[in-house]
Design a protein around this motif. Structure first.
Motif, short mmCIF file in Angstrom:
data_model
loop_
_atom_site.label_atom_id
_atom_site.label_comp_id
_atom_site.label_asym_id
_atom_site.label_seq_id
_atom_site.Cartn_x
_atom_site.Cartn_y
_atom_site.Cartn_z
N PRO A 96 0.84 -1.21 0.00
CA PRO A 96 0.00 0.00 0.00
C PRO A 96 0.87 1.26 0.00
O PRO A 96 1.95 1.27 0.61
CB PRO A 96 -0.79 -0.11 1.31
CG PRO A 96 0.00 -1.05 2.17
CD PRO A 96 0.80 -1.94 1.26
N HIS A 97 0.43 2.31 -0.67
CA HIS A 97 1.12 3.60 -0.61
C HIS A 97 0.74 4.27 0.69
O HIS A 97 -0.44 4.40 0.99
CB HIS A 97 0.66 4.51 -1.76
CG HIS A 97 1.32 4.16 -3.05
ND1 HIS A 97 2.65 4.39 -3.28
CD2 HIS A 97 0.84 3.59 -4.16
CE1 HIS A 97 2.95 3.96 -4.49
NE2 HIS A 97 1.86 3.47 -5.04
N GLU A 98 1.75 4.69 1.45
CA GLU A 98 1.40 5.35 2.70
C GLU A 98 0.99 6.78 2.41
O GLU A 98 1.71 7.50 1.71
CB GLU A 98 2.61 5.34 3.63
CG GLU A 98 2.18 5.28 5.07
CD GLU A 98 3.36 5.23 6.02
OE1 GLU A 98 3.28 5.84 7.06
OE2 GLU A 98 4.37 4.59 5.65
N LEU A 99 -0.17 7.19 2.94
CA LEU A 99 -0.64 8.55 2.69
C LEU A 99 -0.09 9.48 3.76
O LEU A 99 -0.10 9.13 4.94
CB LEU A 99 -2.16 8.58 2.75
CG LEU A 99 -2.91 8.18 1.49
CD1 LEU A 99 -4.40 8.41 1.70
CD2 LEU A 99 -2.44 9.02 0.30
N GLY A 100 0.35 10.65 3.38
CA GLY A 100 0.80 11.63 4.35
C GLY A 100 -0.41 12.26 5.03
O GLY A 100 -1.55 12.04 4.62
N SER A 101 -0.19 13.02 6.08
CA SER A 101 -1.31 13.72 6.71
C SER A 101 -0.91 15.17 6.88
O SER A 101 0.25 15.53 6.70
CB SER A 101 -1.65 13.09 8.05
OG SER A 101 -0.51 13.07 8.87
N ARG A 102 -1.87 16.01 7.23
CA ARG A 102 -1.56 17.44 7.32
C ARG A 102 -0.75 17.72 8.58
O ARG A 102 -0.91 17.07 9.60
CB ARG A 102 -2.85 18.24 7.31
CG ARG A 102 -3.60 17.96 6.02
CD ARG A 102 -4.75 18.87 5.85
NE ARG A 102 -4.30 20.24 5.80
CZ ARG A 102 -5.10 21.26 5.97
NH1 ARG A 102 -6.37 21.06 6.19
NH2 ARG A 102 -4.64 22.49 5.89
N HIS A 103 0.14 18.70 8.45
CA HIS A 103 1.01 19.06 9.57
C HIS A 103 0.16 19.79 10.63
O HIS A 103 -0.73 20.55 10.28
CB HIS A 103 2.11 19.98 9.03
CG HIS A 103 3.21 20.19 10.00
ND1 HIS A 103 3.10 21.09 11.04
CD2 HIS A 103 4.42 19.61 10.12
CE1 HIS A 103 4.22 21.05 11.75
NE2 HIS A 103 5.04 20.16 11.21
N PRO A 104 0.44 19.52 11.92
CA PRO A 104 -0.38 20.15 12.96
C PRO A 104 -0.42 21.68 12.87
O PRO A 104 -1.45 22.29 13.20
CB PRO A 104 0.27 19.70 14.28
CG PRO A 104 1.55 19.03 13.89
CD PRO A 104 1.40 18.57 12.49
N VAL A 105 0.68 22.29 12.41
CA VAL A 105 0.66 23.76 12.28
C VAL A 105 -0.33 24.17 11.18
O VAL A 105 -1.07 25.14 11.32
CB VAL A 105 2.07 24.32 12.01
CG1 VAL A 105 2.02 25.80 11.65
CG2 VAL A 105 2.97 24.11 13.21
N SER A 106 -0.39 23.38 10.09
CA SER A 106 -1.36 23.69 9.02
C SER A 106 -2.78 23.49 9.53
O SER A 106 -3.68 24.26 9.19
CB SER A 106 -1.17 22.77 7.82
OG SER A 106 0.11 22.89 7.32
N ILE A 107 -2.96 22.44 10.34
CA ILE A 107 -4.32 22.17 10.86
C ILE A 107 -4.76 23.34 11.74
O ILE A 107 -5.87 23.86 11.60
CB ILE A 107 -4.35 20.84 11.66
CG1 ILE A 107 -3.98 19.66 10.75
CG2 ILE A 107 -5.73 20.63 12.28
CD1 ILE A 107 -3.77 18.35 11.48
N ALA A 108 -3.85 23.77 12.64
CA ALA A 108 -4.22 24.87 13.55
C ALA A 108 -4.46 26.16 12.78
O ALA A 108 -5.45 26.87 13.03
CB ALA A 108 -3.11 25.07 14.58
N ARG A 109 -3.58 26.45 11.79
CA ARG A 109 -3.75 27.68 11.01
C ARG A 109 -5.10 27.67 10.30
O ARG A 109 -5.84 28.66 10.31
CB ARG A 109 -2.61 27.82 9.99
CG ARG A 109 -2.65 29.15 9.26
CD ARG A 109 -1.74 29.14 8.07
NE ARG A 109 -2.01 27.98 7.25
CZ ARG A 109 -1.27 27.59 6.22
NH1 ARG A 109 -0.20 28.26 5.90
NH2 ARG A 109 -1.59 26.53 5.52
N GLN A 110 -5.44 26.52 9.70
CA GLN A 110 -6.70 26.44 8.96
C GLN A 110 -7.89 26.58 9.91
O GLN A 110 -8.89 27.19 9.57
CB GLN A 110 -6.76 25.11 8.20
CG GLN A 110 -7.81 25.07 7.11
CD GLN A 110 -7.66 26.21 6.10
OE1 GLN A 110 -6.57 26.46 5.62
NE2 GLN A 110 -8.76 26.91 5.81
#
Ligand code: DAH
Length: 344
Positions: A96-110
């Motif tokens: 399986p291709h491992e999927l990346g996830s959003r960086h916590p700083v991006s999550i908080a900014r959004q």
């Protein structure tokens, strides 16, 4: 010898193999230790010296041809048989291709952006390489004013009136917005900022801020307080309360720093809030009339408030991360903890 060489060349030319096994047999027959080509090389030793040159060349050509033919047949046999012939199980599921996830700083900014969008704020952006005017001068930091030392600046060019520098705060985007947008203004300005600071658990030379600016007729400190309270409750939970402490920023008057009630001990006092029950989240204030006038806004008619917060700080408080450096090291074990986070 000449005839034998030609005979072998002809045989090689016509050689056909159905399987890898047959190719191996052919290789042994021609090129193996007791193979026909090898035998000719043995015989070559007895060839008369004047003939050696001619036969030597012919034999070398023969050996090359034989090797090339065997290689060709080998790859044809492998392709025809497909990968299964090498012992691969073609029915096995793929990796399986491992999927990346959003960086916590991006999550908080959004998340911050989403909350203010709901309140009717637009998003504005500005350059990271700024000039002294937009970062300091227009924000009421006069030349040589000690308040400039509050932020250690990386200069890109020095020596002239308006040097270029890496912006130390996103308040510069306030100025650009006031210069270009018509009133009323209600924006938030997310972005990266840079300060010449030693890296530690609490400070970094690159981090993220979100700036807020609201200018209209009759905007009051009560409006500011209400906006910050609503934001804090959306971000940290509906039970959250805030307190404002008097502070100083050159671009706001009056100025305040805002604390939220500690979301871990709920005000009782713990080691995250250092026993106080409060956590500092942002700086804010009423936009100084000098700042409005510098951007051509009539300070008698209009007033406004501004606020600025560090995204990493908000993220640290929200998820109880105790070392800022985790956000920059990109250790997958840390990043994976946020893979299921959904923004509000
Ligand atoms: N620019 C300030 C800083 O980087 C944060 C800030 C404080 C922004 C007060 C504001 C404000 O707009 O009103 O430390």
């Amino acid at each position: 010898m000449k005839e034998r060489i030609e005979k072998i060349l002809k045989e090689l030319d016509e050689l056909k193999c159905q399987s890898a096994k047959e190719v191996e047999e052919a290789r042994v027959r021609f090129l193996g230790k007791k193979g026909e080509v090898t035998a000719l090389f043995e015989e070559f030793r007895t060839v008369a010296p004047e003939m050696k040159r001619e036969f030597g060349q012919k034999l070398n050509v023969l050996k090359k041809e034989a090797q090339a033919k065997i290689d060709e047949l080998k790859s044809m046999a492998e392709t025809a048989a497909g990968p299964a012939s090498k012992g691969d199980d073609v029915t096995m599921p793929g990796d399986p291709h491992e999927l990346g996830s959003r960086h916590p700083v991006s999550i908080a900014r959004q998340e911050i952006i989403n909350i203010f969008r709901k309140f009717g704020y637009d998003v504005a952006e500005g350059p990271e390489i700024e000039d002294d005017y937009h970062v300091f001068e227009a924000l009421n930091f006069p030349a040589n004013h000690p308040a400039r030392d509050m932020q250690d600046t990386f200069f890109v060019s020095t020596g002239h009136v308006n040097p270029l520098l890496l912006r130390t705060h996103t308040s510069s985007v306030q100025v650009r917005t006031m210069e270009t947008q018509s009133l009323p203004i209600r924006v938030i300005c997310p972005g990266r900022v840079f300060r010449n600071e030693a890296i530690s658990a609490r400070a970094h030379c690159i981090f993220h801020q979100v700036e807020g600016l609201y200018i209209d007729e009759n905007v009051s400190f009560a409006d500011l307080k209400q906006a910050i309270l609503l934001f804090a409750r959306e971000m940290f939970g509906p039970e959250t309360s805030i307190r404002m402490r008097p502070s100083y920023f050159p671009f706001t008057e009056p100025s305040a720093e805002v604390d939220v009630s500690c979301n871990i001990c709920h005000g009782k006092g713990c080691n995250i809030c250092k026993g106080t029950g409060w956590l500092e989240i942002l700086g804010c204030g009423m936009v100084d009339p000098n700042v409005l006038e510098a951007s051509g806004i009539d300070s008698k008619k209009y007033s406004g408030f501004a606020f600025g917060m560090g995204v990493e700080r908000i993220a640290m408080l929200k998820w109880q991360v105790n070392d800022l450096r985790h956000y920059f090291e990109n250790d997958l074990r840390f990043l994976r903890e946020f893979s299921n986070c959904v923004e509000v």
